[in-house]
Design an enzyme around this catalytic site. Sequence first.
Site, PDB file in Angstrom:
ATOM      1  N   GLU A   1      -0.325   2.301  15.564  1.00 12.28           N
ATOM      2  CA  GLU A   1      -0.566   1.450  15.185  1.00 12.28           C
ATOM      3  C   GLU A   1      -0.641   0.124  15.753  1.00 12.28           C
ATOM      4  O   GLU A   1      -1.192   0.014  16.976  1.00 12.28           O
ATOM      5  CB  GLU A   1      -0.901   0.644  13.865  1.00 12.28           C
ATOM      6  CG  GLU A   1      -1.697   1.095  13.031  1.00 12.28           C
ATOM      7  CD  GLU A   1      -3.277   1.473  12.749  1.00 12.28           C
ATOM      8  OE1 GLU A   1      -4.109   0.196  13.854  1.00 12.28           O
ATOM      9  OE2 GLU A   1      -4.411   1.174  12.137  1.00 12.28           O
TER      10      GLU A   1
ATOM     11  N   HIS B   1     -10.292   4.758  14.135  1.00 13.25           N
ATOM     12  CA  HIS B   1     -10.112   4.202  12.963  1.00 13.25           C
ATOM     13  C   HIS B   1     -12.054   5.140  12.678  1.00 13.25           C
ATOM     14  O   HIS B   1     -11.600   5.287  11.418  1.00 13.25           O
ATOM     15  CB  HIS B   1     -10.086   3.609  12.677  1.00 13.25           C
ATOM     16  CG  HIS B   1      -8.980   2.778  11.917  1.00 13.25           C
ATOM     17  ND1 HIS B   1      -8.674   2.021  14.196  1.00 13.25           N
ATOM     18  CD2 HIS B   1      -8.061   2.327  11.444  1.00 13.25           C
ATOM     19  CE1 HIS B   1      -7.034   1.816  13.482  1.00 13.25           C
ATOM     20  NE2 HIS B   1      -6.651   1.676  12.254  1.00 13.25           N
TER      21      HIS B   1
ATOM     22  N   HIS C   1      -2.663   8.151   7.877  1.00 10.60           N
ATOM     23  CA  HIS C   1      -3.153   7.213   8.263  1.00 10.60           C
ATOM     24  C   HIS C   1      -2.907   6.977   9.796  1.00 10.60           C
ATOM     25  O   HIS C   1      -4.097   7.279  10.645  1.00 10.60           O
ATOM     26  CB  HIS C   1      -3.507   5.570   7.362  1.00 10.60           C
ATOM     27  CG  HIS C   1      -4.963   4.727   7.962  1.00 10.60           C
ATOM     28  ND1 HIS C   1      -5.538   5.007   8.514  1.00 10.60           N
ATOM     29  CD2 HIS C   1      -4.347   3.201   8.865  1.00 10.60           C
ATOM     30  CE1 HIS C   1      -6.013   3.944   8.956  1.00 10.60           C
ATOM     31  NE2 HIS C   1      -5.479   3.260   9.190  1.00 10.60           N
TER      32      HIS C   1
ATOM     33  N   ARG D   1     -11.360 -13.244 -10.156  1.00  9.16           N
ATOM     34  CA  ARG D   1     -12.089 -13.949  -9.034  1.00  9.16           C
ATOM     35  C   ARG D   1     -11.210 -14.651  -7.866  1.00  9.16           C
ATOM     36  O   ARG D   1     -11.443 -15.630  -6.741  1.00  9.16           O
ATOM     37  CB  ARG D   1     -13.108 -14.644  -9.627  1.00  9.16           C
ATOM     38  CG  ARG D   1     -14.447 -15.133  -9.718  1.00  9.16           C
ATOM     39  CD  ARG D   1     -15.438 -15.290 -10.202  1.00  9.16           C
ATOM     40  NE  ARG D   1     -16.381 -14.618 -10.695  1.00  9.16           N
ATOM     41  CZ  ARG D   1     -16.736 -14.870 -12.760  1.00  9.16           C
ATOM     42  NH1 ARG D   1     -15.661 -15.839 -13.304  1.00  9.16           N
ATOM     43  NH2 ARG D   1     -17.336 -14.668 -12.705  1.00  9.16           N
TER      44      ARG D   1
ATOM     45  N   LYS E   1      -1.784  -9.156  16.246  1.00  8.63           N
ATOM     46  CA  LYS E   1      -2.697  -8.703  14.969  1.00  8.63           C
ATOM     47  C   LYS E   1      -3.466 -10.741  14.134  1.00  8.63           C
ATOM     48  O   LYS E   1      -4.524 -11.167  14.132  1.00  8.63           O
ATOM     49  CB  LYS E   1      -2.524  -8.710  14.005  1.00  8.63           C
ATOM     50  CG  LYS E   1      -3.416  -8.448  12.447  1.00  8.63           C
ATOM     51  CD  LYS E   1      -4.288  -7.143  13.050  1.00  8.63           C
ATOM     52  CE  LYS E   1      -5.303  -7.258  11.768  1.00  8.63           C
ATOM     53  NZ  LYS E   1      -4.739  -5.840  10.762  1.00  8.63           N
TER      54      LYS E   1
ATOM     55  N   HIS F   1     -10.795   7.754  10.022  1.00  9.44           N
ATOM     56  CA  HIS F   1     -11.043   7.871   8.549  1.00  9.44           C
ATOM     57  C   HIS F   1     -12.065   8.962   8.649  1.00  9.44           C
ATOM     58  O   HIS F   1     -11.604   9.548   7.482  1.00  9.44           O
ATOM     59  CB  HIS F   1     -11.844   6.436   8.506  1.00  9.44           C
ATOM     60  CG  HIS F   1     -10.997   5.248   8.455  1.00  9.44           C
ATOM     61  ND1 HIS F   1     -11.596   3.875   8.324  1.00  9.44           N
ATOM     62  CD2 HIS F   1      -9.901   5.708   8.746  1.00  9.44           C
ATOM     63  CE1 HIS F   1     -11.169   2.843   8.134  1.00  9.44           C
ATOM     64  NE2 HIS F   1      -9.938   3.711   8.734  1.00  9.44           N
TER      65      HIS F   1
ATOM     66  N   LYS G   1      -7.202  -8.022   4.624  1.00  5.97           N
ATOM     67  CA  LYS G   1      -8.298  -6.515   3.999  1.00  5.97           C
ATOM     68  C   LYS G   1      -8.128  -5.722   3.116  1.00  5.97           C
ATOM     69  O   LYS G   1      -6.533  -5.531   3.248  1.00  5.97           O
ATOM     70  CB  LYS G   1      -8.499  -5.805   5.906  1.00  5.97           C
ATOM     71  CG  LYS G   1      -9.866  -6.764   6.921  1.00  5.97           C
ATOM     72  CD  LYS G   1     -10.065  -5.498   7.794  1.00  5.97           C
ATOM     73  CE  LYS G   1     -10.306  -4.645   7.750  1.00  5.97           C
ATOM     74  NZ  LYS G   1     -10.900  -3.824   9.229  1.00  5.97           N
TER      75      LYS G   1
ATOM     76  N   GLU H   1     -14.628 -10.398  10.560  1.00  4.13           N
ATOM     77  CA  GLU H   1     -14.670  -8.814  11.597  1.00  4.13           C
ATOM     78  C   GLU H   1     -15.962  -9.334  11.849  1.00  4.13           C
ATOM     79  O   GLU H   1     -16.771  -8.052  12.133  1.00  4.13           O
ATOM     80  CB  GLU H   1     -14.177  -7.576  10.797  1.00  4.13           C
ATOM     81  CG  GLU H   1     -14.517  -6.441  11.858  1.00  4.13           C
ATOM     82  CD  GLU H   1     -13.985  -4.892  10.906  1.00  4.13           C
ATOM     83  OE1 GLU H   1     -12.445  -5.693  11.068  1.00  4.13           O
ATOM     84  OE2 GLU H   1     -14.354  -4.320  10.193  1.00  4.13           O
TER      85      GLU H   1
ATOM     86  N   ARG I   1     -12.543  -9.123  15.779  1.00  2.65           N
ATOM     87  CA  ARG I   1     -11.290  -7.919  14.959  1.00  2.65           C
ATOM     88  C   ARG I   1     -11.987  -6.528  15.668  1.00  2.65           C
ATOM     89  O   ARG I   1     -11.115  -6.249  14.514  1.00  2.65           O
ATOM     90  CB  ARG I   1     -11.997  -8.632  13.766  1.00  2.65           C
ATOM     91  CG  ARG I   1     -10.573  -8.051  13.104  1.00  2.65           C
ATOM     92  CD  ARG I   1     -10.929  -8.814  11.096  1.00  2.65           C
ATOM     93  NE  ARG I   1      -9.578  -8.276  10.689  1.00  2.65           N
ATOM     94  CZ  ARG I   1      -9.164  -8.372   9.946  1.00  2.65           C
ATOM     95  NH1 ARG I   1      -9.604 -10.205   9.421  1.00  2.65           N
ATOM     96  NH2 ARG I   1      -8.649  -8.205   9.085  1.00  2.65           N
TER      97      ARG I   1
ATOM     98  N   ASN J   1     -10.290  -1.497  14.940  1.00  3.00           N
ATOM     99  CA  ASN J   1     -10.809  -0.685  14.955  1.00  3.00           C
ATOM    100  C   ASN J   1      -9.899   0.787  15.809  1.00  3.00           C
ATOM    101  O   ASN J   1     -11.585   2.245  14.822  1.00  3.00           O
ATOM    102  CB  ASN J   1     -11.421  -0.028  14.310  1.00  3.00           C
ATOM    103  CG  ASN J   1     -12.097  -0.845  12.609  1.00  3.00           C
ATOM    104  OD1 ASN J   1     -10.881  -0.602  11.989  1.00  3.00           O
ATOM    105  ND2 ASN J   1     -13.026  -2.127  12.568  1.00  3.00           N
TER     106      ASN J   1
END
Length: 364
Positions: free
Chosen positions: A185, A248, A265, A121, A227, A252, A143, A237, A241, A245
């Site tokens: 990026e 993205h 990526h 956890r 960032k 993706h 993330k 997010e 935030r 993306n």
Amino acid sequence: MTETTTLQVDLGSRSYPIHIGPGLLDQPRLITDHLPARRVMVVTNETVAPHYLDRVLASLDGREAHSVVLPDGERFKSLETAMRVYDALIEHRFDRGSAIVALGGGVIGDLAGFVAATWQRGVRYLQVPTTLLAQVDSSVGGKTAVNHPGGKNMIGAFHQPRCVIADMDTLDTLPDRELRAGLAEVIKYGLIRDADFLTWLEANMPALLGRDKAALAEAVERSCRHKAAVVAEDELEAGQRALLNLGHTFGHAIETHTGYGAWLHGEAVAAGMVMAGWMSMRQGWLREADFHRLEAILSAAGLPVAPPAMESERFRELMAVDKKVQDGRLRLVLLRALGDAVVTDAFDPVALEATLDHYCGSPE
């Protein structure tokens, strides 16, 4: 660059520093001061390990340190590969007081962070990014995720590191293609919130591609400042935030369609940002001259400015399972101007259809 710059990600009791500079792997306290754990597992891959694993393990002298060396590549960012790390943690009886060090690029950072978030956890972990993309983006913000065959980063958790150590010297061993992918990026920050940075990037692109140390250090520092500020404002997010993306959702879809790893990526994000820019122009938001400027800087960085050949229906299917879909509505990051982005589900669907029609079927 001879000095270390330290930035702070301000998250209250979970705040942490980002150290940026040369020779940081030879400063053991940067690691040990942030990992008060007797047992430490270093997670890396077979490409990075020969260069840097021994140095990181040496910095952990006095601790019980172990390592897991994983295969390299986006296709290994999976639950199956994560299980290899869990197996090692079981084998060495790592408990909740143990810690993990992620040594590598974005795949290692995301996967090791996901393991840290889920092992008993949640245990402490530290990011040591060795690629430009990881240094400016994925190592900061907490993330973590692994991929699913049906979608990128679909299985994950928010779990902040205790520290980020961006040793600029690790970029010396970075292949040119990976360097260019990382620049996607970097360019993103200029497009979404800093037009002056975009101008600086245009002027300094030859130096960045030529691996000028000072230029790369400034690009990393300015990117990390953006960032860190965005993460401090919106850690989970829920709002702003999501601006990070840009490109993205399209990107993706490209990665999932082509098979993880065929396109890096950053390459997929670059093509995705061009598609988002074209759609913004089609909506009447972004000026045509600014769209061509966006396209030109990505091209100057040696990045793709169009997606691979893909049926438009397949593109729609993959975009429909993106994490930014809420209550069945797709949200996209679009540009009102260079340096001014917005997250919206109120876009004109005709503009999206026109974008897919314009780009689908482009040659690879």
